[in-house]
Motif scaffolding. Structure first.
Motif, mmCIF file in Angstrom:
data_model
loop_
_atom_site.group_PDB
_atom_site.id
_atom_site.type_symbol
_atom_site.label_atom_id
_atom_site.label_comp_id
_atom_site.label_asym_id
_atom_site.label_seq_id
_atom_site.Cartn_x
_atom_site.Cartn_y
_atom_site.Cartn_z
ATOM 1 N N ILE A 31 0.842 -1.196 0.000
ATOM 2 C CA ILE A 31 0.000 0.000 0.000
ATOM 3 C C ILE A 31 0.880 1.251 0.000
ATOM 4 O O ILE A 31 0.605 2.209 -0.719
ATOM 5 N N GLY A 32 1.950 1.226 0.773
ATOM 6 C CA GLY A 32 2.893 2.350 0.771
ATOM 7 C C GLY A 32 3.516 2.544 -0.596
ATOM 8 O O GLY A 32 3.660 3.676 -1.077
ATOM 9 N N TYR A 33 3.873 1.436 -1.253
ATOM 10 C CA TYR A 33 4.439 1.506 -2.604
ATOM 11 C C TYR A 33 3.453 2.146 -3.569
ATOM 12 O O TYR A 33 3.820 3.015 -4.366
ATOM 13 N N LEU A 34 2.185 1.721 -3.533
ATOM 14 C CA LEU A 34 1.182 2.287 -4.434
ATOM 15 C C LEU A 34 1.013 3.785 -4.206
ATOM 16 O O LEU A 34 0.927 4.565 -5.161
ATOM 17 N N ASN A 35 0.982 4.202 -2.946
ATOM 18 C CA ASN A 35 0.862 5.630 -2.651
ATOM 19 C C ASN A 35 2.069 6.408 -3.142
ATOM 20 O O ASN A 35 1.931 7.492 -3.734
ATOM 21 N N ARG A 76 4.834 10.025 -7.025
ATOM 22 C CA ARG A 76 5.943 10.215 -7.977
ATOM 23 C C ARG A 76 5.409 10.593 -9.357
ATOM 24 O O ARG A 76 5.944 11.464 -10.026
ATOM 25 N N GLU A 77 4.332 9.934 -9.783
ATOM 26 C CA GLU A 77 3.725 10.259 -11.076
ATOM 27 C C GLU A 77 3.214 11.698 -11.082
ATOM 28 O O GLU A 77 3.374 12.416 -12.066
ATOM 29 N N ALA A 78 2.613 12.132 -9.973
ATOM 30 C CA ALA A 78 2.104 13.503 -9.887
ATOM 31 C C ALA A 78 3.257 14.501 -9.918
ATOM 32 O O ALA A 78 3.173 15.543 -10.585
#
Length: 83
Positions: free
Chosen positions: A27-31, A36-38
């Protein structure tokens, strides 16, 4: 695919205790990935509005295609002559 957040929370409640750290990390990775994309998109937006940066990149491309670039040795000789 639509996911009901309440169902997701219930699934998390039933995860074996040994697997909880791995789920937490994921979940931390997904966040972090979304952040990073933003940030990357924000950086791209800033760069595309920087007219001076665009001019410098275009000038650099022109210099490379026309052979007006220095390799390391040529650059050092140029600087030594300037000094």
């Amino acid at each position: 695919m639509s996911v009901n957040r309440e169902e997701l929370k219930q699934l998390i409640d039933f995860i074996h205790e040994d697997d909880a750290p791995e789920v937490y990390d994921f979940i931390g990775y997904l966040n972090m990935k979304r952040e990073r994309e933003a940030i990357d998109q924000s950086d791209l937006d800033l760069f595309t509005r920087d007219k001076e940066l665009i001019r410098q990149v275009q000038k650099s491309q022109e210099d490379r295609t026309s052979g007006r670039i220095y390799n390391q040795e040529q650059g050092l000789k140029y600087l030594q002559n300037k000094i």
